[in-house]
Design an enzyme around this catalytic site. Sequence first.
Site, short mmCIF file in Angstrom:
data_model
loop_
_atom_site.label_atom_id
_atom_site.label_comp_id
_atom_site.label_asym_id
_atom_site.label_seq_id
_atom_site.Cartn_x
_atom_site.Cartn_y
_atom_site.Cartn_z
N GLY A 79 -16.08 -1.06 19.23
CA GLY A 79 -15.80 0.32 19.60
C GLY A 79 -16.86 1.23 19.01
O GLY A 79 -17.58 0.84 18.08
N GLN A 108 -20.39 9.05 15.76
CA GLN A 108 -21.17 8.01 15.07
C GLN A 108 -22.61 7.96 15.56
O GLN A 108 -23.46 7.35 14.93
CB GLN A 108 -20.52 6.63 15.26
CG GLN A 108 -19.17 6.51 14.57
CD GLN A 108 -18.57 5.13 14.74
OE1 GLN A 108 -17.99 4.83 15.79
NE2 GLN A 108 -18.73 4.27 13.75
N HIS A 142 -12.03 9.09 14.60
CA HIS A 142 -13.42 9.56 14.42
C HIS A 142 -13.61 10.93 15.07
O HIS A 142 -14.37 11.76 14.56
CB HIS A 142 -14.41 8.59 15.09
CG HIS A 142 -14.85 7.44 14.23
ND1 HIS A 142 -15.57 7.61 13.06
CD2 HIS A 142 -14.71 6.11 14.38
CE1 HIS A 142 -15.85 6.40 12.55
NE2 HIS A 142 -15.33 5.48 13.32
N HIS A 177 -8.53 3.85 15.78
CA HIS A 177 -9.68 4.01 14.88
C HIS A 177 -10.72 4.95 15.51
O HIS A 177 -11.24 5.85 14.84
CB HIS A 177 -10.27 2.61 14.62
CG HIS A 177 -11.54 2.57 13.83
ND1 HIS A 177 -11.63 1.98 12.59
CD2 HIS A 177 -12.80 3.01 14.12
CE1 HIS A 177 -12.89 2.08 12.14
NE2 HIS A 177 -13.61 2.70 13.05
N GLU A 178 -10.98 4.76 16.80
CA GLU A 178 -11.99 5.61 17.48
C GLU A 178 -11.48 7.04 17.64
O GLU A 178 -12.24 8.00 17.46
CB GLU A 178 -12.35 5.04 18.86
CG GLU A 178 -12.84 3.61 18.88
CD GLU A 178 -13.93 3.31 17.88
OE1 GLU A 178 -14.64 4.25 17.45
OE2 GLU A 178 -14.06 2.14 17.50
N CYS A 199 -16.08 -0.70 10.11
CA CYS A 199 -16.60 0.47 10.84
C CYS A 199 -18.11 0.39 10.81
O CYS A 199 -18.70 0.11 9.77
CB CYS A 199 -16.11 1.75 10.17
SG CYS A 199 -16.67 3.25 11.02
N LEU A 200 -18.74 0.64 11.95
CA LEU A 200 -20.20 0.56 12.02
C LEU A 200 -20.86 1.62 11.13
O LEU A 200 -22.03 1.48 10.79
CB LEU A 200 -20.67 0.70 13.47
CG LEU A 200 -20.25 -0.48 14.38
CD1 LEU A 200 -20.62 -0.18 15.84
CD2 LEU A 200 -20.90 -1.78 13.93
#
Length: 173
Positions: A46, A51, A139, A135-136, A93-94
């Site tokens: 995702g 991000q 953000h 999660h997304e 998480c990236l």
Amino acid sequence: MALLSIVKAPDPILKKKCYRVDTVDDDIRRLMDDMLETMYAAPGIGLAAPQVAVHRRVIVIDVSPTGERDPLCLANPELLDVSDESNLHEEGCLSFPDQYAEVVRPERIRVRFLDYHNEIREIEAGGLLATCIQHEMDHLDGILFVDHISMLKRSMILRKMTKQKKAGAPAGA
Ligand code: GNR
Ligand code: NI
């Protein structure tokens, strides 16, 4: 399509709230395409627009097995319903390379959003997809997975991230 660089924590860019999209037009579709390419390259399941330093309510997701592609693009996602039942899942998480923690979230959700073709859609999700969508969506409001864990674990992870930055990891690495 273009590979975008991923903002790493701690960075105030990740804490800002994102603005709604009016229409999923060609500009937003280009953003979605670039985000998907960036997500697959990372690799991740995702990616949320902040991000890649874009403050719009846009996320892309693909939880299908490696090698298969089943991308999902969501603009202005809204939670319509969450299950009482919750689910514990190890998250990464990236924006926090190599950091993982268990997070509790509702097991099932119903979400409304604008898709790649600017159509309103509603989906029900459970398991990993539900975890990833939540999660997304976090953000988009500047909320990170570490905001859901104990203060002790959060400070350990943030300390490691600050060290990584000091060590001079190049932007986008
Ligand atoms: O790639 C990712 N994996 C992941 C694993 C468990 C729960 C959430 C995620 S999302 C993450 C990519 C990312 O940082 N998205 O914002
Ligand atoms: Ni993330």
